[in-house]
Design an enzyme around this catalytic site. Structure first.
Site, PDB file in Angstrom:
ATOM      1  N   ASP A   1       8.188  -3.065   8.637  1.00  9.57           N
ATOM      2  CA  ASP A   1       8.512  -4.134   7.687  1.00  9.57           C
ATOM      3  C   ASP A   1       7.459  -4.098   6.588  1.00  9.57           C
ATOM      4  O   ASP A   1       6.302  -4.444   6.828  1.00  9.57           O
ATOM      5  CB  ASP A   1       8.486  -5.505   8.382  1.00  9.57           C
ATOM      6  CG  ASP A   1       9.645  -5.716   9.342  1.00  9.57           C
ATOM      7  OD1 ASP A   1      10.064  -4.738   9.996  1.00  9.57           O
ATOM      8  OD2 ASP A   1      10.111  -6.858   9.467  1.00  9.57           O
TER       9      ASP A   1
ATOM     10  N   LYS B   1      14.674  -7.964   3.455  1.00 11.74           N
ATOM     11  CA  LYS B   1      14.227  -9.112   4.253  1.00 11.74           C
ATOM     12  C   LYS B   1      13.747 -10.195   3.304  1.00 11.74           C
ATOM     13  O   LYS B   1      13.110  -9.899   2.283  1.00 11.74           O
ATOM     14  CB  LYS B   1      13.118  -8.636   5.188  1.00 11.74           C
ATOM     15  CG  LYS B   1      12.405  -9.708   5.986  1.00 11.74           C
ATOM     16  CD  LYS B   1      11.358  -9.046   6.893  1.00 11.74           C
ATOM     17  CE  LYS B   1      10.409 -10.049   7.525  1.00 11.74           C
ATOM     18  NZ  LYS B   1       9.384  -9.406   8.374  1.00 11.74           N
TER      19      LYS B   1
ATOM     20  N   LYS C   1      17.873  -9.133   6.652  1.00 19.65           N
ATOM     21  CA  LYS C   1      17.115  -9.858   7.669  1.00 19.65           C
ATOM     22  C   LYS C   1      16.602 -11.152   7.059  1.00 19.65           C
ATOM     23  O   LYS C   1      15.894 -11.133   6.048  1.00 19.65           O
ATOM     24  CB  LYS C   1      15.944  -9.011   8.184  1.00 19.65           C
ATOM     25  CG  LYS C   1      15.009  -9.754   9.133  1.00 19.65           C
ATOM     26  CD  LYS C   1      13.870  -8.852   9.601  1.00 19.65           C
ATOM     27  CE  LYS C   1      12.803  -9.636  10.368  1.00 19.65           C
ATOM     28  NZ  LYS C   1      11.685  -8.769  10.816  1.00 19.65           N
TER      29      LYS C   1
END
Length: 225
Positions: free
Chosen positions: A92, A154, A184
């Site tokens: 991430d 995300k 996400k």
């Protein structure tokens, strides 16, 4: 969605700077016991997390450039490469938010591509920090992620004082992604109702800081937690 499928959508994040090895140990045990999809940790914690979760089926994600995304791209790529070598199976990464706001889309895209290449074959989730962006900036950020080869966009780190995921931001990301990358939602998801709502919208993954409050009493009884 049944309980097991729901738990597989969760990325349980242990990212606070004061989190200890005992905190991480408890989180890893929780992930194994419940069948949580992923444990997301600081890059320095990857070896320990990978050891605890070996052969469990729980993925280990490392954050890169966390939490502000202000390191140079080469360092993010190196951090990702080292994390994968230490056992991370997902990354991430936080983008350079100021570069996106300055309309340096090429620079943002190049940085994402560098991390994608360095971390191969681990999928990359690109953290846009949507609370700091306009709608137009979110949409451009998604395009950078798509062109850079990311697997996900995300919403948030959970560390921005302006806030985490919102339904409005998630709708924009889903619309801009148009199925080319997954979405996400992360940051501030503390109830099952909120989690279910984001999944119903089309999110593939959810970043959470605590799994247990998202389970019903019956589900917790089933797992003995």
């Amino acid at each position: 969605m049944d309980t097991d499928a729901f738990l597989k959508t969760l990325d349980y994040a242990i990212l606070k700077p004061e989190a200890t090895m005992m905190t991480l140990l408890h989180a890893a045990a929780c992930c194994k016991a419940l069948g949580v999809g992923c444990l997301c940790v600081k890059s320095c914690d990857v070896p320990f997390a990978a050891e605890q979760l070996a052969e469990s089926g729980v993925a280990v994600a490392a954050v890169v450039g966390f939490p502000h995304g202000n390191t140079v791209g080469a360092l993010k790529a190196l951090e990702a490469q080292l994390a994968v070598a230490s056992g991370a199976t997902e990354i991430d990464m936080v983008i350079n938010v100021s570069a996106l706001k300055d309309e340096d889309d090429e620079g943002v895209e190049d940085e994402i591509r560098a991390v994608v290449t360095a971390a191969h074959p681990a999928p990359i989730k690109v953290i846009l920090e949507t609370a700091l962006l306009t709608e137009a900036e979110m949409r451009r950020g998604v395009e950078c992620a798509v062109r850079g080869g990311a697997a996900f966009v995300k919403t948030s780190t959970g560390f921005a004082p302006q806030g985490g995921a919102t339904p409005e931001a998630v709708r924009i990301l889903l619309d801009a992604a148009a199925g080319r990358v997954k979405v996400k939602a992360s940051g501030g998801i503390r109830t099952r109702e909120a989690a279910d709502a984001y999944l119903a919208m089309g999110c593939a993954r959810l970043g959470v800081g605590n799994v247990l409050p998202l389970l019903t009493e019956a589900e917790r009884a089933r797992f003995g937690v």
